[in-house]
Scaffold this active site. Structure first.
Site, PDB file in Angstrom:
ATOM      1  N   SER A  33      35.196  17.866  30.658  1.00 26.85           N
ATOM      2  CA  SER A  33      34.052  18.403  29.893  1.00 26.85           C
ATOM      3  C   SER A  33      34.090  18.112  28.402  1.00 26.85           C
ATOM      4  CB  SER A  33      33.954  19.919  30.102  1.00 26.85           C
ATOM      5  OG  SER A  33      33.429  20.207  31.377  1.00 26.85           O
ATOM      6  N   LYS A  71      31.045  16.471  27.037  1.00 21.01           N
ATOM      7  CA  LYS A  71      29.848  17.187  26.599  1.00 21.01           C
ATOM      8  C   LYS A  71      29.644  17.118  25.084  1.00 21.01           C
ATOM      9  CE  LYS A  71      29.801  20.218  30.604  1.00 21.01           C
ATOM     10  NZ  LYS A  71      30.689  21.130  31.286  1.00 21.01           N
ATOM     11  N   SER A  84      30.225  25.849  28.665  1.00 26.85           N
ATOM     12  CA  SER A  84      30.483  24.556  29.307  1.00 26.85           C
ATOM     13  C   SER A  84      29.732  24.435  30.633  1.00 26.85           C
ATOM     14  CB  SER A  84      31.986  24.342  29.530  1.00 26.85           C
ATOM     15  OG  SER A  84      32.274  22.973  29.744  1.00 26.85           O
ATOM     16  N   LYS A  90      36.318  21.510  21.925  1.00 22.48           N
ATOM     17  CA  LYS A  90      35.729  21.520  23.267  1.00 22.48           C
ATOM     18  C   LYS A  90      36.828  21.329  24.302  1.00 22.48           C
ATOM     19  CE  LYS A  90      32.589  21.814  26.328  1.00 22.48           C
ATOM     20  NZ  LYS A  90      33.621  22.417  27.201  1.00 22.48           N
TER      21      LYS A  90
END
Length: 418
Positions: free
Chosen positions: A64, A67, A124, A229
């Protein structure tokens, strides 16, 4: 003739110096602390110097952390207040989505881009990435193309995106070094930066329900952590891209394929270790002040525009210590480029620039002024015998000419007398 000579000198200088190896003085390299992650990197956000490196060019699954790219494209193409439509491809996303984990969402309903950004970076949510993909581009495939084009623009040379949310695909990969670039670019974007710094917030779902979200970055606000992140899939392991600031200095760190421990803190602790090591890291002196960087043979004419062609060795030095962070990737890619274009041997001065030295590292380069260790006076000394010989010959020729002229004049006077 002068232009040809100078051109030859310039080409010779560059051919001897371009890409020549660098010999560093003995020093300890940056030590990577013991961590669980299989790949890691830390870069300076201002200089883009790589401070710490652990297999940072190895291709890994980014999960992720992908992202961050999706967030950048949303920020560049939409405003916070715009409504985004919930699409079929968003609804098709599996767990860790708003639709599957929070509350079913109907296709065709809308959410503000601001709330979608929060869902993407704080919670997320996997479906939020495809809300963005379908609303920013005509379809998700077109959005993936945009992601890869943006990665190329950023200089992410070993990255290939297949999904907008980072769910596993064998051909969806990146590297710690590329993700560090992405982390820096993310933080450069005001909207993305602002969202990454939010500890907790709520968004309004299409059902008008409020959904409270807490940032998955457990170390946000601790020890200088400004934002980051997280990412996780079974294949990728635990991943974390994070930005730190201490004493006014910002660093970007990346850890990939760390472990999933009981408290889910391993990747955060890995990050703290490499960040601490990087803030305390010292540079190695690569070239000492007044050391000779390169000695170039330069051709010239003894009398500037004419005369015998000669060659003088011109040692080039720097008047400052040149330093770098010694680690595997910097040692691998460190490159020296010397430019002496336009160098005129007859204008050599020990206090004036004779060229530029560019040191190239994986993500950065820096220029230094090169100074000659010889000057115009050294050329004169080297040609002193030629000058003396020329002067003597000139005097003899003038003397002979004067003698013959005097003789001719005397003869003319004698003829007049008789």
């Amino acid at each position: 003739m002068k232009k040809v000579t100078l051109l030859k000198s310039m080409v010779l200088a560059l051919s001897l110096s371009l890409f020549s190896p660098i010999i560093s003085v003995k020093a300890d390299p940056i030590t990577v602390p013991k961590i669980y992650a299989k790949s890691a990197v830390v870069i300076d956000m201002d200089t883009m110097e790589v401070i710490l490196d652990l297999n940072s060019e190895d291709k890994m699954y980014p999960a992720s952390t992908t992202k961050l790219m999706t967030a950048i494209l949303l920020a560049e193409n939409k405003s916070k207040e715009e409504n985004l439509t919930y699409t079929k491809s968003a609804k098709d996303q599996p767990a860790y989505s708003l639709n599957a984990s929070v509350k079913p969402i109907n296709i065709g309903t809308t959410m503000t881009a601001g709330d979608v950004m929060k869902a993407l970076l704080l919670y997320s949510a996997n479906d939020s990435a495809y809300i963005i993909a379908d609303n920013v581009a005509t379809d998700s495939d077109s959005f993936i193309k945009m992601m890869n084009e943006k990665a190329e623009e950023f200089g992410m040379k070993n990255t290939n995106f297949i999904t907008a949310n980072g769910l596993h695909n064998e051909n969806h990969y990146s590297t710690a070094l590329d993700l560090a670039i992405l982390g820096k670019r993310s933080y450069d974007n005001p909207w993305v930066r602002e969202t990454l710094s939010i500890k907790e917030d709520s968004i309004q779902l299409p059902s008008n329900d409020k959904f409270l979200m807490e940032n998955r970055n457990k170390y946000l606000g601790k020890n200088g952590n400004l934002g980051g992140k997280t990412g996780y899939t079974t294949e990728a392991g635990k991943c974390f891209v994070s930005i730190y600031e201490r004493d006014g200095r910002k660093l970007v760190s990346v850890v990939l394929k760390s472990i999933f421990d009981g408290e889910d803190l391993a990747m955060f602790n890995d990050t703290e270790k490499i960040i601490d090591a990087s803030y305390s890291a010292k540079k190695t002196i690569l070239i000492n002040k007044d050391d000779i960087v390169e000695t170039l043979p330069i051709q010239y004419k003894s009398f500037g525009f004419f005369g015998p062609s000669k060659t003088i060795d011109v040692p080039l030095i720097v008047k400052e210590d040149i330093e770098y962070y010694e680690n595997p990737i910097n040692k691998k890619y460190l490159e020296k480029d010397i430019n002496t274009a336009g160098l005129n041997p007859w204008k050599l001065n020990k206090n004036l620039s004779a060229g530029k030295l560019t040191l190239k590292e994986p993500l950065s380069s820096k220029k230094y002024v090169l100074y000659p260790s010889v000057s115009k006076s050294d050329l004169i000394k080297a040609n002193l015998l030629i000058y003396i010989g020329t002067l003597i010959c000139t005097i003899l020729i003038i003397t002979i000419i004067f003698f013959f002229k005097s003789k001719v004049k005397r003869n003319k006077n004698k003829k007049r007398y008789f």
